[in-house]
Design an enzyme around this catalytic site. Structure first.
Site, short mmCIF file in Angstrom:
data_model
loop_
_atom_site.label_atom_id
_atom_site.label_comp_id
_atom_site.label_asym_id
_atom_site.label_seq_id
_atom_site.Cartn_x
_atom_site.Cartn_y
_atom_site.Cartn_z
CG HIS A 122 54.66 45.10 10.87
ND1 HIS A 122 55.29 44.81 9.32
CD2 HIS A 122 55.32 45.55 11.80
CE1 HIS A 122 56.50 45.81 9.99
NE2 HIS A 122 56.65 46.28 11.03
CG ASP A 199 52.16 39.93 11.59
OD1 ASP A 199 52.78 39.74 13.08
OD2 ASP A 199 52.31 41.01 11.19
CD GLN A 202 55.31 43.71 18.13
OE1 GLN A 202 55.57 43.35 19.48
NE2 GLN A 202 55.92 44.25 17.74
CE LYS A 225 59.75 42.11 15.77
NZ LYS A 225 59.70 43.95 15.66
CB CYS A 365 55.93 49.28 9.82
SG CYS A 365 57.75 48.87 9.27
N1 PMP Z 1 54.05 42.54 12.60
C1 PMP Z 1 53.92 43.37 13.17
C2 PMP Z 1 53.28 42.71 13.88
C3 PMP Z 1 56.44 43.58 13.98
O1 PMP Z 1 55.50 44.07 14.74
C4 PMP Z 1 57.37 43.68 13.38
C5 PMP Z 1 58.04 43.76 13.68
N2 PMP Z 1 58.62 44.79 13.44
C6 PMP Z 1 56.83 42.32 11.72
C7 PMP Z 1 56.18 41.73 11.27
C8 PMP Z 1 58.27 41.99 10.83
O2 PMP Z 1 59.23 41.42 11.59
P1 PMP Z 1 60.84 41.17 11.10
O3 PMP Z 1 60.66 42.84 10.91
O4 PMP Z 1 61.54 40.58 11.95
O5 PMP Z 1 60.05 40.71 9.49
#
Ligand code: PMP
Length: 409
Positions: A122, A199, A202, A225, A365
């Site tokens: 991401h 990270d 998920q 999430k 993203c």
């Molecule tokens: N990493 C991953 C794998 C994600 O799916 C997301 C959220 N789409 C994020 C980071 C970013 O999370 P946040 O927007 O809550 O900071």
């Protein structure tokens, strides 16, 4: 054909008021919904116990501080942290990773050092490292994915060497659903003296993790999430890794002493929590963890996986549809990305929405991954505790309708 998951959790749907509208909500990968116990815990706290934390001598502030710190201890227990002071509250995964990229990166990276990340990250686990590399002279390298959408562990091993100082890897891809073997990555990275950041945005919402088994040095995730509110996330750091990290934001709450010229830092974790923290949100995260633990994370993961298996089987029969991710359930979670010949992902999502099926469409993203897949965008269905086979039925029906409308097949 299997129609009912053995880990049937659909009775939980009633706990999620937003689902009363009948929407087939398949976008928990972006943000999950909140059950009544979480909504009530936050409201009750706001009505009865709210005040700023760590400052007031009065009873409300003491109660509020106790609730905030109880949330920290609850998170620590949930992820198997040995010390609750290893849990730093942040605004979300993004802030947690930036805290490490800047706070750890600026202190520990030197020109020529390598940061190793992957093609399936991401942007939140890529852009902060690009910024840190630019500022320190470190080199950003990446591990590619294989044809079957897995992390190429052979290349990872080849690329790990003395010069790698940080391995920043996803715990589960938000596009492919792939779950890399983080324990093995951590082991290999540590043999070379590198630090590891996961990270886990998920991963933590869907699978029981024990940070010590995972073996990484930093783990980042977001409450929104995992049935909790927006505005709060977690950076867990092994204490010695947090000790190598400088605060990346300055201000109130994070200091021990301040003069007009300089300041000293509060103890860990408070030095990483500048300003008024997300207090009501911490109470919400606490309630969300209680809710998930009452279901049992093993059941949550089994349920996600059973639905994913049913979805993959049924989607395989939809004309013109490709799954962008592993077809086997091994080392995979409940995220299913799809493309359909001749239909843009946004059109797919719009037609699904007409059938009350909420999926996400776009690059998620993860633009470098989209380029690697050779697509501009995908439509993504993601499963959580409140989903059931009726949601998959609606998804498949909507996709077939889209295919018919666009003359696919
Ligand atoms: N990493 C991953 C794998 C994600 O799916 C997301 C959220 N789409 C994020 C980071 C970013 O999370 P946040 O927007 O809550 O900071």
């Amino acid at each position: 054909m299997k129609t009912t998951p053995t880990t049937e959790l659909s009775h939980l749907k009633a706990d999620f008021p937003i689902l009363d509208s009948g929407v087939h909500f398949l976008d928990s990968g972006a943000s999950s919904q909140k059950p009544t116990p979480v909504l009530e815990a936050m409201e009750r706290f706001a009505r009865t116990s709210y005040a700023n934390v760590h400052r007031g001598a009065y009873k409300l502030s003491v109660a509020s501080t106790e609730a905030y710190e109880a949330a920290r201890r609850r998170v620590a227990r949930f992820i198997g942290a040995r010390d609750h002071n290893e849990v730093v509250f942040t605004r979300g995964t993004t802030t947690a990773i930036n805290t490490v990229a800047f706070g750890w990166g600026m202190e520990n990276l030197e020109p020529g050092d390598h940061i190793l990340t992957t093609e399936m990250e991401h942007h939140a686990n890529l852009v902060p490292w690009q910024m840190a590399a630019r500022r320190t002279g470190a080199i950003l390298d990446h591990v590619p994915i294989t044809e079957d959408f897995r992390l190429d562990m052979d290349v990872l091993e080849e690329k790990l060497g003395d010069h790698v100082k940080m391995v920043a890897v996803t715990g589960m891809s938000n596009v492919l659903g792939t779950i890399p073997d983080v324990s093995r990555i951590s082991h290999l990275a540590h043999e070379q003296g590198a630090r590891v950041l996961v990270d886990a945005a998920q991963l933590v919402p869907h699978r029981r993790i024990d940070v010590n088994d995972l073996g990484a040095d930093f783990v980042a995730f977001s409450a929104h999430k995992m049935l909790g509110p927006t505005g709060i996330g977690v950076l867990w750091g092994r204490m010695e890794a947090l000790e190598e990290t400088e605060p990346f934001e300055g201000g109130g709450e994070m200091i021990a002493d301040v003069t007009l010229q300089s300041a000293t830092w509060a103890e860990i974790p408070h030095r990483f929590e500048a300003g008024t923290p997300p207090i009501i949100e911490a109470v919400g995260l606490h309630a969300a963890i209680d809710y998930l633990d009452a279901i049992g994370m093993e059941n949550v993961f089994a349920h996600d996986l059973e639905l994913t298996g049913i979805a993959l089987e049924r989607l395989g029969d939809v004309p013109g549809l490709q799954i962008q991710g592993p077809l086997s359930l091994e080392d995979r979670g409940g995220v299913v990305s799809m493309t359909m010949d001749g239909i843009h992902a946004h059109d797919l999502a719009t037609i699904l929405d007409e059938n009350d099926v909420a999926v996400r469409a776009g690059h998620h993203c993860a633009k470098p991954l989209m380029r690697c897949l050779g697509v501009a965008a995908t439509a993504r269905a993601s499963f959580y505790v409140y989903n059931d086979v009726s949601d998959i039925d609606a998804l498949v029906k909507g996709l077939r309708r889209a295919g018919e409308l666009f003359g696919v097949g």
